[in-house]
Scaffold this active site. Structure first.
Site, PDB file in Angstrom:
ATOM      1  N   HIS A  86     -17.069  -7.873  -8.711  1.00 50.23           N
ATOM      2  CA  HIS A  86     -16.224  -7.133  -7.783  1.00 50.23           C
ATOM      3  C   HIS A  86     -16.763  -7.298  -6.371  1.00 50.23           C
ATOM      4  O   HIS A  86     -17.945  -7.104  -6.127  1.00 50.23           O
ATOM      5  CB  HIS A  86     -16.183  -5.644  -8.124  1.00 50.23           C
ATOM      6  N   ASP A 165      -6.923   7.222  -9.641  1.00 55.21           N
ATOM      7  CA  ASP A 165      -7.380   6.506  -8.444  1.00 55.21           C
ATOM      8  C   ASP A 165      -6.218   6.060  -7.573  1.00 55.21           C
ATOM      9  O   ASP A 165      -6.340   6.012  -6.349  1.00 55.21           O
ATOM     10  CB  ASP A 165      -8.233   5.296  -8.841  1.00 55.21           C
ATOM     11  N   ARG A 172      -6.331   9.085   0.336  1.00 55.80           N
ATOM     12  CA  ARG A 172      -7.478   8.807   1.216  1.00 55.80           C
ATOM     13  C   ARG A 172      -7.051   7.941   2.390  1.00 55.80           C
ATOM     14  O   ARG A 172      -7.508   8.114   3.516  1.00 55.80           O
ATOM     15  CB  ARG A 172      -8.586   8.107   0.414  1.00 55.80           C
ATOM     16  N   SER A 187     -14.101   5.222  -7.070  1.00 58.17           N
ATOM     17  CA  SER A 187     -12.834   4.497  -7.145  1.00 58.17           C
ATOM     18  C   SER A 187     -13.041   3.126  -7.799  1.00 58.17           C
ATOM     19  O   SER A 187     -12.343   2.749  -8.749  1.00 58.17           O
ATOM     20  CB  SER A 187     -12.282   4.361  -5.715  1.00 58.17           C
ATOM     21  N   LYS A 191     -12.373   2.035 -12.248  1.00 62.06           N
ATOM     22  CA  LYS A 191     -11.495   0.952 -12.709  1.00 62.06           C
ATOM     23  C   LYS A 191     -12.290  -0.090 -13.500  1.00 62.06           C
ATOM     24  O   LYS A 191     -11.826  -0.603 -14.515  1.00 62.06           O
ATOM     25  CB  LYS A 191     -10.792   0.304 -11.512  1.00 62.06           C
TER      26      LYS A 191
END
Ligand code: URA
Length: 429
Positions: A86, A165, A172, A187, A191
């Site tokens: 990620h 989320d 947000r 967040s 996931k």
């Protein structure tokens, strides 16, 4: 479902700097996801968290409550170990494209559930959609079949992973509470944990084109995510990488696919290759192959073969020419000197203004729009030399993009000392 609380009490406690309990956190995430706590109350709580923070235990409960809001995938039946990557996102960051097939070519399964871009950072799906015929939406069984063979898949994340989320991120975004380390960590990790990967390597970026403006903040974010992942049984490591200047020489959807193909063919710019190779080594180390020769797999075509299979399986025509923008304009050096101080944010915003990105999530993107950089940072240039080419289908966008770019680089009399600095600034093992 846990016993009821009053949202106003939870907001007050956090506003006053108290620690929330597990039951309070589980209750408010569940009630908010079922739309029984209103946006005004969640907005107030987010702002209280923004200022007061959360301790590691609270972040971990918050993450777990978000995971429980949706379904979990299960990769445990695959014959290959899974390793995911990620990146917190940056300008010219196309690394997922060469990285997934490169790592998969070593017999590892690489799931890359990705998103579309918003604002100045591009989205992986937007880039791949520049390839004629390629489709992002897959059913779960298609995704699982691709993870067995060719071993990698890049596709749209379904709405069923951590749906809390989705609501929270949208809120947000409009309440100026995105850049909170507890919130970003929860967040991203909710996931990733829900997705069910056994290992995860993080690329946490700092600098002008990143969420985190300093290396220290990026390190803190990475450390928090690594702890959350390890507590959930995921093998984790992280690279902290420099996003003060754009990654590579091409920014924009089709342009970034083009540069990824250069890397898969054994070439490509130094920084893109460095980051691809470093991340691949980290991923393969977590998968039990610390000595894998990743550079060889780029040079001998193994990674390219896997890429071709991956793209074709999703309908992409691997041999079709990539789309080009209808119009181009060059930016040339107005004096002799050394190209310096390329600023990632300015290049990201300029490329976005040329049509490569979107302002609202329903906007279309132009496949061919973006910026090509012709000269490496630190190189000598002469007056009149071509520095950049801007690409767009809508030439009325050139002026604004050029104004944005004007503050995004310098031509200096002396060569900068750090032009060849490494992209990887630090790592968490
Ligand atoms: N990416 C996410 O998925 N969540 C954040 O909060 C920030 C970046």
């Amino acid at each position: 479902m846990v016993a009821g609380f009053a949202a106003v009490d939870i907001i007050r406690e956090k506003r006053d700097g108290q620690t929330l309990t597990e039951d309070e956190i589980r209750w408010i995430i569940d009630a908010y996801t079922r739309r029984q706590v209103g946006e005004e109350q969640m907005s107030a709580l987010l702002m209280a968290i923004f200022f007061q923070g959360m301790n590691m235990q609270e972040i971990s409960w918050w993450t777990d409550a978000m995971i429980r809001s949706g379904e979990r995938l299960d990769f445990s039946k695959l014959s290959r170990p899974t390793v995911d990557k990620h990146s917190t996102g940056g300008v010219g960051d196309k690394i997922t494209l060469p990285l997934a097939p490169l790592v998969a070519s070593f017999g590892v399964a690489v799931p890359q559930l990705s998103g579309r871009g918003l604002g100045h950072t591009g989205g992986t799906l937007d880039k791949l959609e520049a390839i004629p015929g390629w489709r992002a939406a897959l059913e779960n069984d298609e995704m699982m079949a691709m993870l067995e063979d060719p071993g990698c898949v890049i596709c749209a994340a379904t709405g069923s992973l951590a749906p809390a989320d989705k609501f929270l991120y949208a809120l947000r975004d409009v309440t100026a509470t995105v850049d909170s380390i507890p919130m970003i960590s929860a967040s991203i990790m909710s996931k990733k944990i829900a997705e069910g990967t056994s290992s995860l390597v993080l690329d946490v970026k700092f600098g002008s084109g990143a969420f985190m403006k300093t290396q220290e903040l990026a390190h803190e974010l990475a450390q928090t995510m690594v702890q959350l992942g390890r507590a959930a049984g995921v093998k984790m490591s992280a690279l902290i990488t420099d996003m003060n200047r754009p990654l590579g020489r091409k920014i924009g959807n089709a342009l970034e696919v083009e540069e990824s193909l250069e890397v898969l063919a054994g070439g490509g710019p130094r920084d893109v290759v460095e980051l691809t190779v470093e991340l691949a080594r980290e991923m393969l180390t977590l998968a039990g192959q610390p000595d894998a020769d990743v550079e060889a797999a780029l040079k001998d075509g193994r990674a390219m073969d896997t890429w071709r299979q991956m793209i074709a399986r999703q309908g992409g025509d691997v041999d079709a020419p990539l789309p080009r923008a209808l119009h181009t304009e060059d930016v040339v050096a107005t004096e002799d000197g050394y190209l310096s101080d390329l600023d990632a944010l300015a290049f990201g915003v300029a490329s976005w203004r040329l049509g490569a990105g979107r302002a609202r999530k329903e906007d279309p993107v132009q496949a061919g729009a973006g910026i090509e950089i012709h000269v490496d940072a630190g190189s000598a240039v002469k007056r009149g030399d071509k520095l950049f080419t801007l690409h767009t289908d809508t030439p009325e966008r050139f002026d604004l993009a050029k104004q944005t770019l004007a503050d995004g680089y310098k031509v200096l009399a002396a060569a900068p000392l750090d032009a060849n600095r490494s992209v990887v600034a630090d790592r968490i093992k």
